[in-house]
Design a protein around this motif. Structure first.
Motif, short mmCIF file in Angstrom:
data_model
loop_
_atom_site.label_atom_id
_atom_site.label_comp_id
_atom_site.label_asym_id
_atom_site.label_seq_id
_atom_site.Cartn_x
_atom_site.Cartn_y
_atom_site.Cartn_z
N SER A 1 2.21 1.40 -6.16
CA SER A 1 1.80 1.04 -7.57
C SER A 1 2.87 0.97 -8.83
N CYS B 1 -3.69 3.10 -4.29
CA CYS B 1 -2.14 3.67 -4.20
C CYS B 1 -1.80 5.12 -3.72
N VAL C 1 1.01 -0.79 0.03
CA VAL C 1 -0.67 -0.21 0.12
C VAL C 1 0.68 1.67 0.31
#
Length: 362
Positions: free
Chosen positions: A292, A319, A287
């Motif tokens: 990402s 994210c 996270v």
């Protein structure tokens, strides 16, 4: 139940509207919008300028989110906002907006820990039940596991966060801040061909990024960056780099981005795997904004598969900082009876992940 969430801990102002059906069905995202303050290449975002951006955009985003969600003020059950951690002035802007809405609409407030918001949104989107959590963003780097109604921190950065490391290196190379410096580094890294040996600092469950940043910055300075125009030559000769590690042939800016990513992400994979072994977990949930990054997800996935597990991750919608994650975590706490009194609806730059009592989990 419907919650509206306001996130403004850094350079992104975000508003989200979340619905939890009364019949216990899956949560629904009704609106998820944000606006990013992007300074010129080579510059970071200052707290005062970021706060001004948030104040200028918050009313527009709140109105837009309600329209997109097709809900009225009467439908809102609670107003959730980021209490911390984050940058002081931007946090204050979002907190003031949340208090103002609470007074105008007559709705209760729920202060949310930024990291817990990331975790709960990740669990909601991916369906991960009880994974090890790697929280990586511009301001935080932590390896987390849940136990006894707390998100316990097993390891973290000893100095700067991994996202801050990437952001600062992007400034050195005058890589644009739009849409995000880390994303632009990722695209450059895909063109890299040479892996340069950089400092690798892991101490038990913790890691350090300041040394690798200083080292790769010294290499980047040899690229002939022009501080005024942001222009940079694309290649570094062998002679220029002899005192900074051996490379074959010529070294490019893409090679530096590639080497930096490979090194710091390997550090994150190592401490995550150590935490998995400690608690007996096979799965990892990534996270935070850096989560990402496709290369980080790929490297973590290889490690998890070797252990018979799986890596859970989301795209930039969830994210990167967003209002939905604040609404999601806030609504879960609200359903358990948690409220933030108006006089206590403050914000703080230092709000540890393990300070939150997670009453909504067994």
């Amino acid at each position: 139940m419907i919650a509206i969430g306001l996130e403004g801990s850094a350079n992104k102002l975000a508003v989200g509207v979340m619905l939890h059906p009364k019949d216990g069905g899956p949560a629904q995202v009704l609106a998820n919008i944000r606006h990013t303050y992007s300074p010129p290449p080579g510059e970071g975002f200052l707290p005062k300028d970021t706060a001004q951006h948030h104040r200028a955009w918050v009313v527009k985003l709140v109105k837009q989110s309600l329209q997109e969600a097709r809900v009225n003020v009467e439908d809102i059950d609670c107003i959730c906002y980021t209490k911390g951690p984050g940058m002081g002035a931007p946090l204050q802007s979002a907190a003031i907006a949340a208090r103002t809405l609470s007074l105008l609409w007559g709705k209760p407030l729920v202060g949310v820990n930024h990291c817990v918001g990331h975790i709960e949104m990740g669990r909601c989107v991916t369906g991960a039940s009880n994974p090890i959590v790697l929280y990586v963003s511009g301001g935080n780097t932590q390896v987390i596991a849940y136990s006894s109604q707390r998100y316990r921190i097993f390891g973290e950065t000893l100095d700067i966060a991994v996202g801050n490391c990437l952001d600062r290196f992007a400034r050195v190379l005058y890589i644009p801040n739009d849409p995000a410096p880390g994303y632009n580094i990722e695209q450059l890294a895909k063109k890299g061909k040479q892996l340069v040996e950089l400092p690798y600092t892991v101490k038990g469950m913790d890691c350090s990024f300041s040394g690798v940043l200083a080292y790769v910055e010294s290499l980047a300075n040899s690229l002939g960056i022009n501080g005024e125009s942001g222009a940079a030559s694309e290649e570094l000769t062998q002679a220029d780099s002899d005192d900074k590690g051996q490379v074959d042939g010529k070294l490019t800016r893409a090679d530096l981005c590639f080497s930096l990513q490979e090194t710091i992400y390997a550090m994150l994979v190592e401490i995550s795997e150590r935490a998995m072994a400690h608690v007996g977990s096979k799965d990892v949930l990534i996270v935070g904004g850096v989560g990402s990054n496709e290369r980080l997800q790929e490297m973590m996935g290889i490690m998890a598969r070797d252990r018979g597990g799986y890596v859970y991750a989301t795209d930039e919608r969830y994210c990167i900082d967003n209002g939905i994650m604040i609404a999601q975590a806030g609504l879960m706490a609200y359903k358990e009876g948690f409220r933030t009194k108006l006089e206590d609806a403050t914000c703080t730059q230092r709000f540890r992940t393990d300070e939150v009592l997670v009453t909504w989990r067994d």
